[in-house]
Each structure stands twice: as structure tokens, then as C-alpha cells.
Write a protein that holds these residues in place. Structure first.
Motif, PDB file in Angstrom:
ATOM      1  N   ILE A 138       0.883  -1.145  -0.029  1.00  0.00           N
ATOM      2  CA  ILE A 138       0.056   0.036  -0.024  1.00  0.00           C
ATOM      3  C   ILE A 138       0.902   1.395  -0.090  1.00  0.00           C
ATOM      4  O   ILE A 138       1.692   1.330   1.076  1.00  0.00           O
ATOM      5  CB  ILE A 138      -1.058   0.062   1.266  1.00  0.00           C
ATOM      6  N   ASN A 139       0.702   1.964  -1.048  1.00  0.00           N
ATOM      7  CA  ASN A 139       1.526   3.213  -1.232  1.00  0.00           C
ATOM      8  C   ASN A 139       0.574   4.611  -0.681  1.00  0.00           C
ATOM      9  O   ASN A 139      -0.309   4.787  -1.183  1.00  0.00           O
ATOM     10  CB  ASN A 139       1.931   3.533  -2.612  1.00  0.00           C
ATOM     11  N   ILE A 140       0.833   4.784   0.445  1.00  0.00           N
ATOM     12  CA  ILE A 140       0.159   5.941   1.501  1.00  0.00           C
ATOM     13  C   ILE A 140       0.079   7.193   0.657  1.00  0.00           C
ATOM     14  O   ILE A 140      -0.420   8.341   0.842  1.00  0.00           O
ATOM     15  CB  ILE A 140      -0.019   6.032   2.644  1.00  0.00           C
ATOM     16  N   ASN A 141       1.149   7.498  -0.337  1.00  0.00           N
ATOM     17  CA  ASN A 141       1.592   8.653  -0.916  1.00  0.00           C
ATOM     18  C   ASN A 141       0.755   8.686  -2.202  1.00  0.00           C
ATOM     19  O   ASN A 141       0.704   9.772  -2.989  1.00  0.00           O
ATOM     20  CB  ASN A 141       2.958   8.764  -1.211  1.00  0.00           C
ATOM     21  N   GLU A 142      -0.090   7.800  -2.604  1.00  0.00           N
ATOM     22  CA  GLU A 142      -0.903   7.828  -3.784  1.00  0.00           C
ATOM     23  C   GLU A 142      -2.387   7.532  -3.411  1.00  0.00           C
ATOM     24  O   GLU A 142      -2.959   6.727  -2.782  1.00  0.00           O
ATOM     25  CB  GLU A 142      -0.608   6.813  -4.895  1.00  0.00           C
ATOM     26  N   SER A 143      -3.077   8.857  -3.711  1.00  0.00           N
ATOM     27  CA  SER A 143      -4.431   9.323  -3.287  1.00  0.00           C
ATOM     28  C   SER A 143      -5.419   8.070  -3.555  1.00  0.00           C
ATOM     29  O   SER A 143      -6.286   7.589  -3.184  1.00  0.00           O
ATOM     30  CB  SER A 143      -4.864  10.361  -3.636  1.00  0.00           C
ATOM     31  N   TYR A 144      -5.337   7.473  -5.082  1.00  0.00           N
ATOM     32  CA  TYR A 144      -6.103   6.601  -5.509  1.00  0.00           C
ATOM     33  C   TYR A 144      -5.823   5.138  -4.685  1.00  0.00           C
ATOM     34  O   TYR A 144      -6.772   4.468  -4.646  1.00  0.00           O
ATOM     35  CB  TYR A 144      -5.807   6.387  -6.905  1.00  0.00           C
ATOM     36  N   GLU A 145      -4.478   4.945  -4.079  1.00  0.00           N
ATOM     37  CA  GLU A 145      -4.384   3.590  -3.081  1.00  0.00           C
ATOM     38  C   GLU A 145      -5.016   3.854  -2.250  1.00  0.00           C
ATOM     39  O   GLU A 145      -5.588   2.840  -1.627  1.00  0.00           O
ATOM     40  CB  GLU A 145      -3.057   3.496  -3.299  1.00  0.00           C
ATOM     41  N   VAL A 146      -4.998   5.061  -1.634  1.00  0.00           N
ATOM     42  CA  VAL A 146      -5.400   5.252  -0.186  1.00  0.00           C
ATOM     43  C   VAL A 146      -6.965   5.119  -0.317  1.00  0.00           C
ATOM     44  O   VAL A 146      -7.675   4.504   0.746  1.00  0.00           O
ATOM     45  CB  VAL A 146      -4.987   6.668   0.351  1.00  0.00           C
ATOM     46  N   ASP A 147      -7.505   5.674  -1.420  1.00  0.00           N
ATOM     47  CA  ASP A 147      -9.110   5.689  -1.516  1.00  0.00           C
ATOM     48  C   ASP A 147      -9.644   4.067  -1.874  1.00  0.00           C
ATOM     49  O   ASP A 147     -10.332   3.801  -1.166  1.00  0.00           O
ATOM     50  CB  ASP A 147      -9.431   6.295  -2.923  1.00  0.00           C
ATOM     51  N   VAL A 193       2.395  -1.040  10.895  1.00  0.00           N
ATOM     52  CA  VAL A 193       2.569  -2.183  10.765  1.00  0.00           C
ATOM     53  C   VAL A 193       3.610  -2.420   9.338  1.00  0.00           C
ATOM     54  O   VAL A 193       4.017  -3.491   8.835  1.00  0.00           O
ATOM     55  CB  VAL A 193       1.432  -3.311  10.526  1.00  0.00           C
ATOM     56  N   GLY A 194       3.635  -1.211   8.841  1.00  0.00           N
ATOM     57  CA  GLY A 194       4.194  -1.077   7.430  1.00  0.00           C
ATOM     58  C   GLY A 194       3.269  -1.543   5.922  1.00  0.00           C
ATOM     59  O   GLY A 194       2.028  -1.493   6.244  1.00  0.00           O
ATOM     60  N   THR A 195       3.767  -1.394   4.901  1.00  0.00           N
ATOM     61  CA  THR A 195       3.015  -1.426   3.484  1.00  0.00           C
ATOM     62  C   THR A 195       2.445  -2.693   3.022  1.00  0.00           C
ATOM     63  O   THR A 195       1.607  -2.510   2.218  1.00  0.00           O
ATOM     64  CB  THR A 195       3.888  -0.657   2.696  1.00  0.00           C
ATOM     65  N   SER A 196       2.704  -3.725   3.917  1.00  0.00           N
ATOM     66  CA  SER A 196       2.257  -5.046   3.235  1.00  0.00           C
ATOM     67  C   SER A 196       0.730  -4.783   3.561  1.00  0.00           C
ATOM     68  O   SER A 196       0.106  -4.910   4.559  1.00  0.00           O
ATOM     69  CB  SER A 196       2.897  -6.036   4.114  1.00  0.00           C
ATOM     70  N   VAL A 197       0.065  -5.345   2.468  1.00  0.00           N
ATOM     71  CA  VAL A 197      -1.423  -5.571   2.423  1.00  0.00           C
ATOM     72  C   VAL A 197      -1.767  -6.658   3.585  1.00  0.00           C
ATOM     73  O   VAL A 197      -2.738  -6.330   4.425  1.00  0.00           O
ATOM     74  CB  VAL A 197      -2.023  -5.886   1.185  1.00  0.00           C
ATOM     75  N   LYS A 198      -1.136  -7.697   3.645  1.00  0.00           N
ATOM     76  CA  LYS A 198      -1.551  -8.534   4.662  1.00  0.00           C
ATOM     77  C   LYS A 198      -1.478  -8.418   6.003  1.00  0.00           C
ATOM     78  O   LYS A 198      -2.193  -8.372   6.966  1.00  0.00           O
ATOM     79  CB  LYS A 198      -0.695  -9.998   4.384  1.00  0.00           C
ATOM     80  N   ALA A 199      -0.266  -7.506   6.135  1.00  0.00           N
ATOM     81  CA  ALA A 199       0.018  -7.069   7.664  1.00  0.00           C
ATOM     82  C   ALA A 199      -1.114  -5.878   7.953  1.00  0.00           C
ATOM     83  O   ALA A 199      -1.589  -5.843   9.127  1.00  0.00           O
ATOM     84  CB  ALA A 199       1.472  -6.306   7.858  1.00  0.00           C
ATOM     85  N   VAL A 200      -1.554  -5.124   7.111  1.00  0.00           N
ATOM     86  CA  VAL A 200      -2.507  -4.322   7.406  1.00  0.00           C
ATOM     87  C   VAL A 200      -3.717  -4.926   7.633  1.00  0.00           C
ATOM     88  O   VAL A 200      -4.475  -4.598   8.475  1.00  0.00           O
ATOM     89  CB  VAL A 200      -2.670  -3.123   6.423  1.00  0.00           C
TER      90      VAL A 200
END
Length: 57
Positions: free
Chosen positions: A15-24, A44-51
Motif C-alpha cells: 500500500i503506497n499511502i503517497n498515492e491518493s487512489y491507493e488510499v481511496d 505495521v508497514g506497507t504489506s497488504v497482509k500486515a494491514v
């Protein structure tokens, strides 16, 4: 610039929290606010599984 037409497995597993479309996308997918998603990634970091694991505890 991020080419949204070229995605790889790594792109779908992070997950790239610097890209608004990804955050959305990810905040909608997990049913949380954008702020909650960003805070979780900070913890927890950027891993989708971890989130996902963190948010479903």
C-alpha cells in the motif's frame, strides 16, 4: 511518475499511502477511514497482509 497501467505482484501486495487512489481503494476495501489506514501503515508497514491482519484483530 507512477504508471498505473503497469502493475506487478509487488504493486498489489503493498500500500503506497503517497498515492491518493491507493488510499481511496484500500480504505474502502478495509472499511476504514483514510486516516486510520495511514496510521495502520505507519504501525505495521506497507504489506497488504500486515494491514489486513492488524485491522481484523
Amino acid at each position: 511518475m507512477d504508471n498505473k497501467q503497469k502493475t506487478t505482484i509487488a504493486d498489489r501486495s503493498r500500500i503506497n499511502i503517497n498515492e491518493s487512489y491507493e488510499v481511496d481503494y484500500w480504505s474502502n476495501k478495509f472499511g476504514v477511514s483514510k486516516d486510520k489506514l495511514k496510521a495502520t501503515v505507519q504501525i505495521v508497514g506497507t504489506s497488504v497482509k500486515a494491514v489486513e491482519n492488524y485491522l481484523t484483530k
